[in-house]
Write a protein that holds these residues in place. Structure first.
Motif, mmCIF file in Angstrom:
data_model
loop_
_atom_site.group_PDB
_atom_site.id
_atom_site.type_symbol
_atom_site.label_atom_id
_atom_site.label_comp_id
_atom_site.label_asym_id
_atom_site.label_seq_id
_atom_site.Cartn_x
_atom_site.Cartn_y
_atom_site.Cartn_z
ATOM 1 N N ILE A 1 17.850 -72.731 -24.208
ATOM 2 C CA ILE A 1 16.762 -72.772 -23.343
ATOM 3 C C ILE A 1 17.911 -73.957 -22.561
ATOM 4 O O ILE A 1 17.678 -74.625 -21.521
ATOM 5 N N THR A 2 18.423 -74.701 -22.486
ATOM 6 C CA THR A 2 19.771 -75.770 -22.617
ATOM 7 C C THR A 2 19.771 -75.750 -21.551
ATOM 8 O O THR A 2 20.223 -76.779 -20.404
ATOM 9 N N LYS A 3 20.676 -74.749 -21.364
ATOM 10 C CA LYS A 3 21.710 -73.691 -20.662
ATOM 11 C C LYS A 3 20.336 -73.784 -19.334
ATOM 12 O O LYS A 3 20.916 -74.342 -17.912
ATOM 13 N N LEU A 4 19.362 -73.281 -19.398
ATOM 14 C CA LEU A 4 18.368 -72.846 -18.279
ATOM 15 C C LEU A 4 18.309 -74.306 -17.754
ATOM 16 O O LEU A 4 17.994 -74.417 -16.474
ATOM 17 N N ARG A 5 18.225 -75.012 -18.686
ATOM 18 C CA ARG A 5 17.411 -76.775 -17.962
ATOM 19 C C ARG A 5 18.610 -77.641 -17.284
ATOM 20 O O ARG A 5 18.435 -78.035 -16.150
ATOM 21 N N ALA A 6 19.744 -77.022 -17.623
ATOM 22 C CA ALA A 6 20.928 -77.153 -16.788
ATOM 23 C C ALA A 6 20.702 -77.323 -15.566
ATOM 24 O O ALA A 6 21.202 -77.756 -14.764
ATOM 25 N N VAL A 7 21.114 -76.069 -15.437
ATOM 26 C CA VAL A 7 20.602 -75.269 -14.255
ATOM 27 C C VAL A 7 19.757 -75.626 -13.002
ATOM 28 O O VAL A 7 20.443 -75.249 -12.345
ATOM 29 N N SER A 8 18.656 -75.703 -14.176
ATOM 30 C CA SER A 8 17.468 -75.755 -13.414
ATOM 31 C C SER A 8 17.955 -77.328 -12.384
ATOM 32 O O SER A 8 17.393 -77.646 -11.451
ATOM 33 N N LEU A 9 18.139 -78.558 -13.597
ATOM 34 C CA LEU A 9 18.604 -79.918 -12.510
ATOM 35 C C LEU A 9 19.590 -79.192 -11.637
ATOM 36 O O LEU A 9 19.189 -79.956 -10.790
#
Length: 90
Positions: free
Chosen positions: A66-74
């Motif tokens: 979840i953390t990496k997916l949010r970072a890529v989304s940002l």
């Protein structure tokens, strides 16, 4: 103003929003895969022929958290915003 670049930036931003709003939907497959494989290793019966072999041979990506997916989304949203700003000065 370059409308093609602005539209591309808007599409990148819209595409990146799904990673911020519901990242657990995209990561749920990894958790479900781990849970089912652990059940099969503990002795549960297979739902279909060679289910365990298929789960072991084709694992989902380990990096899907979840953390990496949010970072890529940002990162995607910032790239989209940069494209929109660039299109305003063209």
């Amino acid at each position: 103003m370059d409308w093609t670049l602005a539209l591309t930036g808007m599409l990148v931003i819209i595409w990146s929003l799904s990673g911020l709003w519901r990242p657990e939907k995209n990561v749920a497959s990894v958790e479900g895969w781990r849970k089912r494989l652990n059940e099969l290793k503990a002795g549960a019966s297979e739902s279909y022929f060679e289910e365990r072999r298929q789960l072991e041979a084709y694992p989902p990506p380990e990096h899907a958290t979840i953390t990496k997916l949010r970072a890529v989304s940002l990162v995607g949203m910032s790239i989209g915003a940069i494209l929109i700003v660039i299109s305003a000065f063209r």
